[in-house]
Scaffold this motif. Structure first.
Motif, PDB file in Angstrom:
ATOM      1  N   LYS A  86      38.441 -72.841  37.636  1.00 28.97           N
ATOM      2  CA  LYS A  86      38.630 -73.208  39.041  1.00 28.97           C
ATOM      3  C   LYS A  86      37.709 -72.329  39.874  1.00 28.97           C
ATOM      4  CE  LYS A  86      42.732 -75.614  38.629  1.00 28.97           C
ATOM      5  NZ  LYS A  86      42.394 -76.471  37.547  1.00 28.97           N
ATOM      6  N   ALA A  87      36.536 -72.838  40.185  1.00 28.01           N
ATOM      7  CA  ALA A  87      35.534 -72.050  40.911  1.00 28.01           C
ATOM      8  C   ALA A  87      35.631 -72.294  42.413  1.00 28.01           C
ATOM      9  CB  ALA A  87      34.141 -72.413  40.420  1.00 28.01           C
ATOM     10  N   SER A  88      35.470 -71.228  43.182  1.00 31.33           N
ATOM     11  CA  SER A  88      35.413 -71.337  44.639  1.00 31.33           C
ATOM     12  C   SER A  88      33.983 -71.569  45.101  1.00 31.33           C
ATOM     13  CB  SER A  88      35.936 -70.061  45.288  1.00 31.33           C
ATOM     14  OG  SER A  88      37.278 -69.861  44.951  1.00 31.33           O
ATOM     15  N   ALA A  89      33.037 -71.228  44.232  1.00 32.17           N
ATOM     16  CA  ALA A  89      31.623 -71.410  44.551  1.00 32.17           C
ATOM     17  C   ALA A  89      30.837 -71.447  43.249  1.00 32.17           C
ATOM     18  CB  ALA A  89      31.115 -70.274  45.433  1.00 32.17           C
ATOM     19  N   TYR A  90      29.637 -71.953  43.334  1.00 31.48           N
ATOM     20  CA  TYR A  90      28.729 -71.999  42.200  1.00 31.48           C
ATOM     21  C   TYR A  90      27.433 -71.317  42.583  1.00 31.48           C
ATOM     22  CZ  TYR A  90      31.819 -75.554  40.304  1.00 31.48           C
ATOM     23  OH  TYR A  90      32.902 -76.212  39.817  1.00 31.48           O
ATOM     24  N   VAL A  91      26.830 -70.612  41.633  1.00 29.22           N
ATOM     25  CA  VAL A  91      25.504 -70.053  41.829  1.00 29.22           C
ATOM     26  C   VAL A  91      24.593 -70.801  40.872  1.00 29.22           C
ATOM     27  CG1 VAL A  91      24.028 -68.019  41.691  1.00 29.22           C
ATOM     28  CG2 VAL A  91      26.406 -67.779  42.433  1.00 29.22           C
ATOM     29  N   LEU A  92      23.720 -71.611  41.425  1.00 30.00           N
ATOM     30  CA  LEU A  92      22.745 -72.318  40.608  1.00 30.00           C
ATOM     31  C   LEU A  92      21.552 -71.395  40.477  1.00 30.00           C
ATOM     32  CD1 LEU A  92      22.911 -75.844  42.276  1.00 30.00           C
ATOM     33  CD2 LEU A  92      24.229 -74.975  40.356  1.00 30.00           C
ATOM     34  N   SER A  93      21.251 -71.018  39.273  1.00 31.71           N
ATOM     35  CA  SER A  93      20.199 -70.048  39.016  1.00 31.71           C
ATOM     36  C   SER A  93      19.151 -70.699  38.134  1.00 31.71           C
ATOM     37  CB  SER A  93      20.798 -68.826  38.314  1.00 31.71           C
ATOM     38  OG  SER A  93      19.805 -67.883  38.060  1.00 31.71           O
ATOM     39  N   GLY A  94      17.918 -70.544  38.511  1.00 31.21           N
ATOM     40  CA  GLY A  94      16.840 -71.117  37.720  1.00 31.21           C
ATOM     41  C   GLY A  94      15.506 -70.814  38.361  1.00 31.21           C
ATOM     42  N   HIS A  95      14.584 -71.715  38.172  1.00 32.82           N
ATOM     43  CA  HIS A  95      13.269 -71.579  38.781  1.00 32.82           C
ATOM     44  C   HIS A  95      12.691 -72.973  38.973  1.00 32.82           C
ATOM     45  CE1 HIS A  95      12.297 -71.955  34.507  1.00 32.82           C
ATOM     46  NE2 HIS A  95      11.191 -72.512  34.928  1.00 32.82           N
ATOM     47  N   PHE A  96      11.717 -73.070  39.840  1.00 37.78           N
ATOM     48  CA  PHE A  96      10.971 -74.314  39.952  1.00 37.78           C
ATOM     49  C   PHE A  96       9.506 -73.969  40.045  1.00 37.78           C
ATOM     50  CE2 PHE A  96      11.514 -73.175  44.331  1.00 37.78           C
ATOM     51  CZ  PHE A  96      10.425 -73.686  45.000  1.00 37.78           C
ATOM     52  N   GLU A  97       8.688 -74.935  39.688  1.00 38.00           N
ATOM     53  CA  GLU A  97       7.247 -74.711  39.678  1.00 38.00           C
ATOM     54  C   GLU A  97       6.671 -75.126  41.017  1.00 38.00           C
ATOM     55  OE1 GLU A  97       3.387 -75.735  36.865  1.00 38.00           O
ATOM     56  OE2 GLU A  97       5.389 -76.362  36.262  1.00 38.00           O
ATOM     57  N   ASN A  98       5.899 -74.229  41.612  1.00 37.31           N
ATOM     58  CA  ASN A  98       5.267 -74.481  42.900  1.00 37.31           C
ATOM     59  C   ASN A  98       3.813 -74.046  42.798  1.00 37.31           C
ATOM     60  OD1 ASN A  98       4.835 -75.065  45.593  1.00 37.31           O
ATOM     61  ND2 ASN A  98       5.658 -73.126  46.310  1.00 37.31           N
ATOM     62  N   GLU A  99       2.916 -75.018  42.743  1.00 40.00           N
ATOM     63  CA  GLU A  99       1.481 -74.741  42.636  1.00 40.00           C
ATOM     64  C   GLU A  99       1.183 -73.775  41.494  1.00 40.00           C
ATOM     65  OE1 GLU A  99       0.012 -73.559  46.463  1.00 40.00           O
ATOM     66  OE2 GLU A  99       0.843 -75.316  47.448  1.00 40.00           O
ATOM     67  N   ASP A 100       1.598 -74.130  40.280  1.00 41.74           N
ATOM     68  CA  ASP A 100       1.361 -73.352  39.053  1.00 41.74           C
ATOM     69  C   ASP A 100       2.031 -71.984  39.045  1.00 41.74           C
ATOM     70  OD1 ASP A 100      -0.158 -75.437  38.024  1.00 41.74           O
ATOM     71  OD2 ASP A 100      -2.003 -74.667  38.914  1.00 41.74           O
ATOM     72  N   GLU A 101       3.012 -71.782  39.902  1.00 42.16           N
ATOM     73  CA  GLU A 101       3.761 -70.523  39.914  1.00 42.16           C
ATOM     74  C   GLU A 101       5.238 -70.861  39.731  1.00 42.16           C
ATOM     75  OE1 GLU A 101       4.799 -66.858  42.970  1.00 42.16           O
ATOM     76  OE2 GLU A 101       3.580 -68.511  43.666  1.00 42.16           O
ATOM     77  N   PHE A 102       5.913 -70.122  38.850  1.00 45.82           N
ATOM     78  CA  PHE A 102       7.342 -70.308  38.676  1.00 45.82           C
ATOM     79  C   PHE A 102       8.070 -69.416  39.671  1.00 45.82           C
ATOM     80  CE2 PHE A 102       5.827 -71.878  34.601  1.00 45.82           C
ATOM     81  CZ  PHE A 102       6.579 -73.046  34.485  1.00 45.82           C
ATOM     82  N   VAL A 103       8.853 -70.037  40.538  1.00 39.14           N
ATOM     83  CA  VAL A 103       9.561 -69.317  41.589  1.00 39.14           C
ATOM     84  C   VAL A 103      11.036 -69.221  41.199  1.00 39.14           C
ATOM     85  CG1 VAL A 103      10.184 -69.328  44.034  1.00 39.14           C
ATOM     86  CG2 VAL A 103       7.966 -70.246  43.307  1.00 39.14           C
ATOM     87  N   PRO A 104      11.561 -67.986  40.997  1.00 40.07           N
ATOM     88  CA  PRO A 104      12.983 -67.858  40.665  1.00 40.07           C
ATOM     89  C   PRO A 104      13.840 -68.147  41.898  1.00 40.07           C
ATOM     90  CG  PRO A 104      11.992 -65.699  40.882  1.00 40.07           C
ATOM     91  CD  PRO A 104      10.880 -66.702  41.048  1.00 40.07           C
ATOM     92  N   ILE A 105      14.953 -68.832  41.679  1.00 40.90           N
ATOM     93  CA  ILE A 105      15.836 -69.170  42.805  1.00 40.90           C
ATOM     94  C   ILE A 105      17.288 -68.963  42.420  1.00 40.90           C
ATOM     95  CG2 ILE A 105      14.279 -70.861  43.860  1.00 40.90           C
ATOM     96  CD1 ILE A 105      16.135 -73.000  42.554  1.00 40.90           C
ATOM     97  N   LYS A 106      18.103 -68.743  43.423  1.00 43.05           N
ATOM     98  CA  LYS A 106      19.549 -68.756  43.294  1.00 43.05           C
ATOM     99  C   LYS A 106      20.074 -69.501  44.514  1.00 43.05           C
ATOM    100  CE  LYS A 106      20.452 -64.564  40.595  1.00 43.05           C
ATOM    101  NZ  LYS A 106      19.506 -64.955  39.634  1.00 43.05           N
ATOM    102  N   ILE A 107      20.853 -70.527  44.270  1.00 41.67           N
ATOM    103  CA  ILE A 107      21.461 -71.302  45.342  1.00 41.67           C
ATOM    104  C   ILE A 107      22.958 -71.094  45.235  1.00 41.67           C
ATOM    105  CG2 ILE A 107      21.856 -73.606  46.297  1.00 41.67           C
ATOM    106  CD1 ILE A 107      19.225 -74.452  44.910  1.00 41.67           C
ATOM    107  N   ILE A 108      23.586 -70.653  46.302  1.00 42.29           N
ATOM    108  CA  ILE A 108      25.034 -70.488  46.308  1.00 42.29           C
ATOM    109  C   ILE A 108      25.623 -71.701  47.016  1.00 42.29           C
ATOM    110  CG2 ILE A 108      26.979 -69.092  47.082  1.00 42.29           C
ATOM    111  CD1 ILE A 108      25.114 -66.653  46.890  1.00 42.29           C
ATOM    112  N   ALA A 109      26.449 -72.441  46.279  1.00 37.52           N
ATOM    113  CA  ALA A 109      27.074 -73.649  46.822  1.00 37.52           C
ATOM    114  C   ALA A 109      28.575 -73.457  46.838  1.00 37.52           C
ATOM    115  CB  ALA A 109      26.698 -74.853  45.965  1.00 37.52           C
ATOM    116  N   MET A 110      29.178 -73.672  47.983  1.00 38.64           N
ATOM    117  CA  MET A 110      30.621 -73.501  48.096  1.00 38.64           C
ATOM    118  C   MET A 110      31.337 -74.838  48.157  1.00 38.64           C
ATOM    119  SD  MET A 110      30.719 -70.140  50.495  1.00 38.64           S
ATOM    120  CE  MET A 110      32.479 -69.917  50.332  1.00 38.64           C
TER     121      MET A 110
END
Length: 133
Positions: A86-110
């Motif tokens: 039973k989560a109150s929030a989620y942290v989506l953690s990963g990366h996406f590619e932007n102009e040949d660079e991998f950008v690490p991200i964390k999105i907090i979704a409630m």
């Protein structure tokens, strides 16, 4: 208290698409952030409705909670059944590619399910997948 559990995000590339859609919807020319917000600044105790406030993780207001969150993310508990959690929030953690660079991200979704106006992402068989419900 924070508990971390890794759950795969699907389909492959779905997180990249999700991040790019968030970017196109909210950031840049004519994005809704541009229309609703006028400033991004360090938190100073004020409450201007048109300002997005940044809060440094070392701030006394959040440093304990932030440390606990980072610790939970670093020490995932794979024993927990993600469908029972039973989560109150989620942290989506990963990366996406932007102009040949991998950008690490964390999105907090409630929100549960995690939503954008046209999309819903739900836990389906232990993975986050887009749902048409």
């Amino acid at each position: 208290m924070y508990t971390g559990r890794e759950i795969a995000f699907g389909p492959v590339g779905g997180l990249d698409d999700f991040v790019l859609e968030i970017k196109s919807r909210y950031v840049g020319k004519n994005g809704c952030f541009d229309n609703k917000f006028s400033d991004v600044s360090a938190y100073d105790g004020s409450a201007n409705g048109k300002t997005i406030y940044k809060l440094n993780e070392a701030s006394n207001l959040i440093n304990t909670e932030y440390s606990n969150l980072i610790d939970a993310l670093a020490n995932l508990n794979q024993e927990i059944d993600p469908l029972e959690m039973k989560a109150s929030a989620y942290v989506l953690s990963g990366h996406f590619e932007n102009e040949d660079e991998f950008v690490p991200i964390k999105i907090i979704a409630m929100q549960n399910p995690i939503t954008l106006p046209k999309h819903k992402f739900m836990q389906i068989k232990g993975k986050f997948k887009e749902s048409d419900e």
